[in-house]
Design a protein around this motif. Structure first.
Motif, PDB file in Angstrom:
ATOM      1  N   ALA A 193       0.423  -0.975   0.097  1.00  0.00           N
ATOM      2  CA  ALA A 193       0.237   0.346  -0.022  1.00  0.00           C
ATOM      3  C   ALA A 193       0.630   1.437  -0.027  1.00  0.00           C
ATOM      4  CB  ALA A 193      -0.757  -0.181   1.129  1.00  0.00           C
ATOM      5  N   SER A 194       2.007   1.672   0.364  1.00  0.00           N
ATOM      6  CA  SER A 194       3.307   2.091   0.061  1.00  0.00           C
ATOM      7  C   SER A 194       3.647   2.454  -1.141  1.00  0.00           C
ATOM      8  CB  SER A 194       4.302   2.382   1.587  1.00  0.00           C
ATOM      9  OG  SER A 194       4.932   0.988   0.973  1.00  0.00           O
ATOM     10  N   LEU A 195       3.749   2.162  -1.884  1.00  0.00           N
ATOM     11  CA  LEU A 195       4.259   1.680  -3.167  1.00  0.00           C
ATOM     12  C   LEU A 195       3.073   3.321  -3.784  1.00  0.00           C
ATOM     13  CD1 LEU A 195       4.561  -2.003  -4.207  1.00  0.00           C
ATOM     14  CD2 LEU A 195       6.118   0.029  -3.539  1.00  0.00           C
ATOM     15  N   GLY A 196       4.002   3.953  -4.696  1.00  0.00           N
ATOM     16  CA  GLY A 196       3.446   5.126  -5.188  1.00  0.00           C
ATOM     17  C   GLY A 196       3.826   6.031  -4.204  1.00  0.00           C
ATOM     18  N   ASP A 197       2.924   7.111  -3.589  1.00  0.00           N
ATOM     19  CA  ASP A 197       2.602   8.251  -3.200  1.00  0.00           C
ATOM     20  C   ASP A 197       1.459   8.341  -2.015  1.00  0.00           C
ATOM     21  OD1 ASP A 197       3.659  10.478  -1.349  1.00  0.00           O
ATOM     22  OD2 ASP A 197       3.716  12.184  -3.344  1.00  0.00           O
ATOM     23  N   PRO A 198       0.809   7.147  -1.777  1.00  0.00           N
ATOM     24  CA  PRO A 198      -0.084   7.519  -0.806  1.00  0.00           C
ATOM     25  C   PRO A 198      -0.461   8.991  -0.336  1.00  0.00           C
ATOM     26  CG  PRO A 198       1.058   6.046   0.157  1.00  0.00           C
ATOM     27  CD  PRO A 198       1.708   6.248  -0.893  1.00  0.00           C
ATOM     28  N   THR A 199       0.294   9.862   0.284  1.00  0.00           N
ATOM     29  CA  THR A 199      -0.294  10.420   1.371  1.00  0.00           C
ATOM     30  C   THR A 199       0.090  12.221  -0.090  1.00  0.00           C
ATOM     31  OG1 THR A 199       2.652  11.153   1.931  1.00  0.00           O
ATOM     32  CG2 THR A 199       1.116   9.512   2.579  1.00  0.00           C
ATOM     33  N   ALA A 200       0.071  12.027  -1.349  1.00  0.00           N
ATOM     34  CA  ALA A 200       0.029  13.212  -1.725  1.00  0.00           C
ATOM     35  C   ALA A 200      -1.484  13.753  -1.346  1.00  0.00           C
ATOM     36  CB  ALA A 200       0.240  12.751  -2.710  1.00  0.00           C
ATOM     37  N   GLY A 201      -1.510  14.792  -1.321  1.00  0.00           N
ATOM     38  CA  GLY A 201      -2.797  15.546  -1.540  1.00  0.00           C
ATOM     39  C   GLY A 201      -2.944  15.637   0.072  1.00  0.00           C
ATOM     40  N   THR A 202      -2.994  15.396   1.155  1.00  0.00           N
ATOM     41  CA  THR A 202      -3.388  14.530   2.830  1.00  0.00           C
ATOM     42  C   THR A 202      -2.661  15.678   3.319  1.00  0.00           C
ATOM     43  OG1 THR A 202      -1.338  13.825   2.991  1.00  0.00           O
ATOM     44  CG2 THR A 202      -3.079  12.853   2.808  1.00  0.00           C
ATOM     45  N   GLY A 203      -1.503  16.476   3.021  1.00  0.00           N
ATOM     46  CA  GLY A 203      -0.572  17.955   3.771  1.00  0.00           C
ATOM     47  C   GLY A 203       0.058  16.698   5.171  1.00  0.00           C
ATOM     48  N   TYR A 204       0.406  16.185   5.070  1.00  0.00           N
ATOM     49  CA  TYR A 204       1.161  15.078   6.063  1.00  0.00           C
ATOM     50  C   TYR A 204       2.284  14.642   5.094  1.00  0.00           C
ATOM     51  CZ  TYR A 204      -2.858  16.057   9.360  1.00  0.00           C
ATOM     52  OH  TYR A 204      -3.964  16.938   9.874  1.00  0.00           O
ATOM     53  N   GLU A 205       2.642  14.419   6.355  1.00  0.00           N
ATOM     54  CA  GLU A 205       4.290  13.902   5.682  1.00  0.00           C
ATOM     55  C   GLU A 205       4.235  12.204   6.741  1.00  0.00           C
ATOM     56  OE1 GLU A 205       8.299  16.009   6.740  1.00  0.00           O
ATOM     57  OE2 GLU A 205       7.738  17.657   5.552  1.00  0.00           O
ATOM     58  N   PRO A 206       5.122  11.703   5.466  1.00  0.00           N
ATOM     59  CA  PRO A 206       4.810   9.727   5.680  1.00  0.00           C
ATOM     60  C   PRO A 206       6.292  10.212   7.010  1.00  0.00           C
ATOM     61  CG  PRO A 206       6.511  10.412   3.600  1.00  0.00           C
ATOM     62  CD  PRO A 206       5.499  11.785   4.735  1.00  0.00           C
TER      63      PRO A 206
ATOM     64  N   ALA B  24     -11.443  10.796  15.286  1.00  0.00           N
ATOM     65  CA  ALA B  24     -12.534  10.649  14.579  1.00  0.00           C
ATOM     66  C   ALA B  24     -11.521  11.598  13.662  1.00  0.00           C
ATOM     67  CB  ALA B  24     -13.882  11.187  14.923  1.00  0.00           C
ATOM     68  N   ASP B  25     -11.034  12.596  14.227  1.00  0.00           N
ATOM     69  CA  ASP B  25     -11.057  13.615  12.117  1.00  0.00           C
ATOM     70  C   ASP B  25      -9.190  12.965  11.771  1.00  0.00           C
ATOM     71  OD1 ASP B  25     -11.612  15.641  13.515  1.00  0.00           O
ATOM     72  OD2 ASP B  25     -10.276  16.155  14.493  1.00  0.00           O
ATOM     73  N   ALA B  26      -8.721  11.600  12.515  1.00  0.00           N
ATOM     74  CA  ALA B  26      -7.854  10.803  11.885  1.00  0.00           C
ATOM     75  C   ALA B  26      -8.486   9.769  11.224  1.00  0.00           C
ATOM     76  CB  ALA B  26      -6.494  10.454  12.752  1.00  0.00           C
ATOM     77  N   ALA B  27      -9.672   9.151  11.341  1.00  0.00           N
ATOM     78  CA  ALA B  27      -9.789   8.146  11.088  1.00  0.00           C
ATOM     79  C   ALA B  27     -10.487   9.140   9.360  1.00  0.00           C
ATOM     80  CB  ALA B  27     -11.555   7.580  11.488  1.00  0.00           C
ATOM     81  N   ASP B  28     -11.462  10.128   9.687  1.00  0.00           N
ATOM     82  CA  ASP B  28     -12.203  10.816   8.351  1.00  0.00           C
ATOM     83  C   ASP B  28     -10.699  11.704   7.128  1.00  0.00           C
ATOM     84  OD1 ASP B  28     -14.441  10.987   9.733  1.00  0.00           O
ATOM     85  OD2 ASP B  28     -14.166  13.487  10.158  1.00  0.00           O
ATOM     86  N   LEU B  29      -9.803  10.866   7.602  1.00  0.00           N
ATOM     87  CA  LEU B  29      -8.380  11.362   6.949  1.00  0.00           C
ATOM     88  C   LEU B  29      -8.650  10.698   6.090  1.00  0.00           C
ATOM     89  CD1 LEU B  29      -6.296  13.244   5.928  1.00  0.00           C
ATOM     90  CD2 LEU B  29      -4.626  12.543   7.386  1.00  0.00           C
ATOM     91  N   VAL B  30      -8.043   9.142   6.802  1.00  0.00           N
ATOM     92  CA  VAL B  30      -7.959   7.845   5.759  1.00  0.00           C
ATOM     93  C   VAL B  30      -9.244   7.865   4.841  1.00  0.00           C
ATOM     94  CG1 VAL B  30      -7.069   5.613   6.189  1.00  0.00           C
ATOM     95  CG2 VAL B  30      -6.284   7.247   7.216  1.00  0.00           C
ATOM     96  N   LEU B  31     -10.206   7.624   5.894  1.00  0.00           N
ATOM     97  CA  LEU B  31     -11.245   6.982   4.537  1.00  0.00           C
ATOM     98  C   LEU B  31     -11.891   7.983   3.651  1.00  0.00           C
ATOM     99  CD1 LEU B  31     -13.942   6.693   7.431  1.00  0.00           C
ATOM    100  CD2 LEU B  31     -12.513   4.973   6.216  1.00  0.00           C
ATOM    101  N   HIS B  32     -11.338   9.685   3.541  1.00  0.00           N
ATOM    102  CA  HIS B  32     -11.666  10.604   2.486  1.00  0.00           C
ATOM    103  C   HIS B  32     -10.411  10.002   1.871  1.00  0.00           C
ATOM    104  CE1 HIS B  32     -12.758  14.233   0.054  1.00  0.00           C
ATOM    105  NE2 HIS B  32     -10.771  14.265   0.027  1.00  0.00           N
TER     106      HIS B  32
END
Length: 465
Positions: free
Chosen positions: A81-94, A312-320
């Protein structure tokens, strides 16, 4: 002493030493950037345990295989799941792959090491007592360290950062400004889990010694309260009191209540004194929540749950952004204040399913352990499962630094029953043949943790497994 008995004694002592070293390593400092003492110790001891008992590989219990398979599946999918750039557009760094691998692979290593240690020993009870005693002693020393840090500047101020982290300002330093002192632990929540396990271990270890249990219980309770950890207050302490109440005389019960009451009175007094900054300020608020804002659920979980939930904020980030597979093994730089949030971030919905499966297997392990373990050990195991499962709502109890090693080692010691392989059956059969002339009506041969009754008055009968 016969050669086979000397060999058995040496093997038992080696197993006990390995258990003690694993607990000690969990309390060890950082050896370098991102490298902890426990990581090195777990890898070395797991490797040595496997090399010492390679014949046990084929007889690993199904539940251990299942736990390893679930975790391995978790790791594999998270890496993909980490292949590519899954955090792009989230505003958070890995966070980084190393941190994720450390969190997920260390439990496998500890479980495997614990299994081989138990399977290679003759007396499981001695191993459990060795682990419990080491944990209790180290936590008592940590209470002294934590109490000294709240009294003011000391030489410990320069040494403790080696235990907290290898980089920036630690969570422990920030927590100390709020009156929360956790000693060598970087997070008060980690310390709360450890003190919960330590107090339950003390009840198991000293259940027949009321005075010693009272003294040790007070020391560990003070250490747990200094952290102001909700896991300790709401889970560990009540479980320890329940187990003390259930397995003790009326004197021990009365003593435990009086000791706890005395500790709380002292904390309340210090909380009201401006000259003694202590976690009692937070504890006073916990016991008097009238002036709170929001619901009790939000108040007692530090806004993890309830209205304005941080989880809930963290969950919303992932689910979005990535609901099914999360952000992969690299994770993102948010606080993993729950095992479930960690699983959701790393592997989305599939992570939640795998996390739930691991928790379910632990419960099954305890249910099965009730049929073969000593009642006191089974209660100890129940306490560990409760802390691990219930505490997972406020901390990744199965993957958090330091906590991981102790939790999974206790799981291996208390809940995993090694199966009997052909090698052990052959050894027992050989021993039975040599005892045919023994004038005793019955002989018990111990292999790992399984008993084999061998008739002996008229000659040994068939081995019953």
């Amino acid at each position: 002493m016969p050669a086979h008995r000397q060999k058995l004694t040496a093997r038992q002592r080696t197993s006990e030493l390995a258990v003690v070293l694993l607990i000690l390593a969990a309390f060890g400092p950082y050896l370098g950037p991102g490298v902890r003492t426990e990581q090195i110790a777990v890898i070395v001891i797991a490797g040595l345990a496997i090399l010492a008992h390679p014949h046990l590989v084929g007889s690993i219990p199904p539940l251990v295989v299942l736990l390893v398979a679930l975790t391995a599946t978790y790791v594999t999918l998270a890496v993909l799941a980490s292949l590519g750039d899954p955090t792009a557009g989230t505003g958070y760094e890995p966070v980084g792959m190393w941190a994720g691998l450390d969190n997920l692979l260390l439990p496998i290593a500890v479980l495997v090491a614990g299994y081989f240690i138990v399977a290679g020993a003759a007396d499981r009870t001695r191993l459990v007592r060795a682990a419990a005693a080491t944990l209790v002693i180290l936590l008592a020393l940590n209470t002294v360290i934590a109490y000294l840090t709240l009294l003011g500047p000391s030489p410990l101020d320069e040494l403790l950062p080696q235990w907290w982290s290898s980089g920036q300002t630690s969570t422990a330093q920030r927590a100390a400004t709020m009156g929360r002192h956790s000693g060598i632990f970087n997070q008060p929540a980690e310390a709360g889990v450890m003190y919960s396990l330590g107090l339950i271990a003390a009840v198991y270890l000293l259940r027949r010694h009321s005075l010693r249990l009272a003294v040790v219980g007070v020391i560990l309770t003070v250490g747990g309260l200094l952290t102001a950890s909700k896991i300790f207050l709401l889970i560990g302490l009540p479980v320890a009191l329940w187990q003390t109440w259930r397995d003790s005389s009326w004197r021990s019960r009365l003593g435990s209540v009086l000791a706890l009451g005395g500790v709380l009175v002292v904390f309340d007094y210090q909380a009201r004194s401006p000259d003694t900054p202590i976690g009692g300020v937070l504890l006073a608020a916990r016991f008097n929540p009238q002036g709170r804002s929001g619901s009790l659920l939000s108040f007692y979980t530090a806004s993890r749950f309830g209205e304005n939930s941080t989880l809930a904020d963290a969950a919303d980030l992932v689910l979005h952004h990535s609901p099914w597979f999360g952000f992969g093994i690299d994770g993102i730089r948010i606080a993993y204040d729950s095992s479930w949030v960690e699983a959701l971030v790393m592997l989305g919905v599939f992570g939640l399913l795998l996390q739930g499966a691991v928790m379910a297997v632990l419960v099954v392990c305890w249910l099965r352990a009730r049929s073969w373990a000593e009642p006191t050990a089974a209660r100890f195991g129940l306490g560990v499962v409760i802390v691990a499962v219930a505490g997972s709502l406020g901390l990744p109890t199965l993957t958090s630094n330091r906590v991981t090693t102790v939790v999974w080692l206790l799981i291996a010691l208390l809940l995993i029953r090694p199966t009997v392989g052909r090698h052990e059956i052959a050894q027992a059969s050989t021993a039975a043949t040599h005892r045919r002339s023994a004038p005793v009506p019955e002989q018990v041969v111990a292999n790992g943790n399984t008993r084999h009754d061998i008739a002996g008055r008229r000659g040994a009968g068939p081995l019953r497994v």
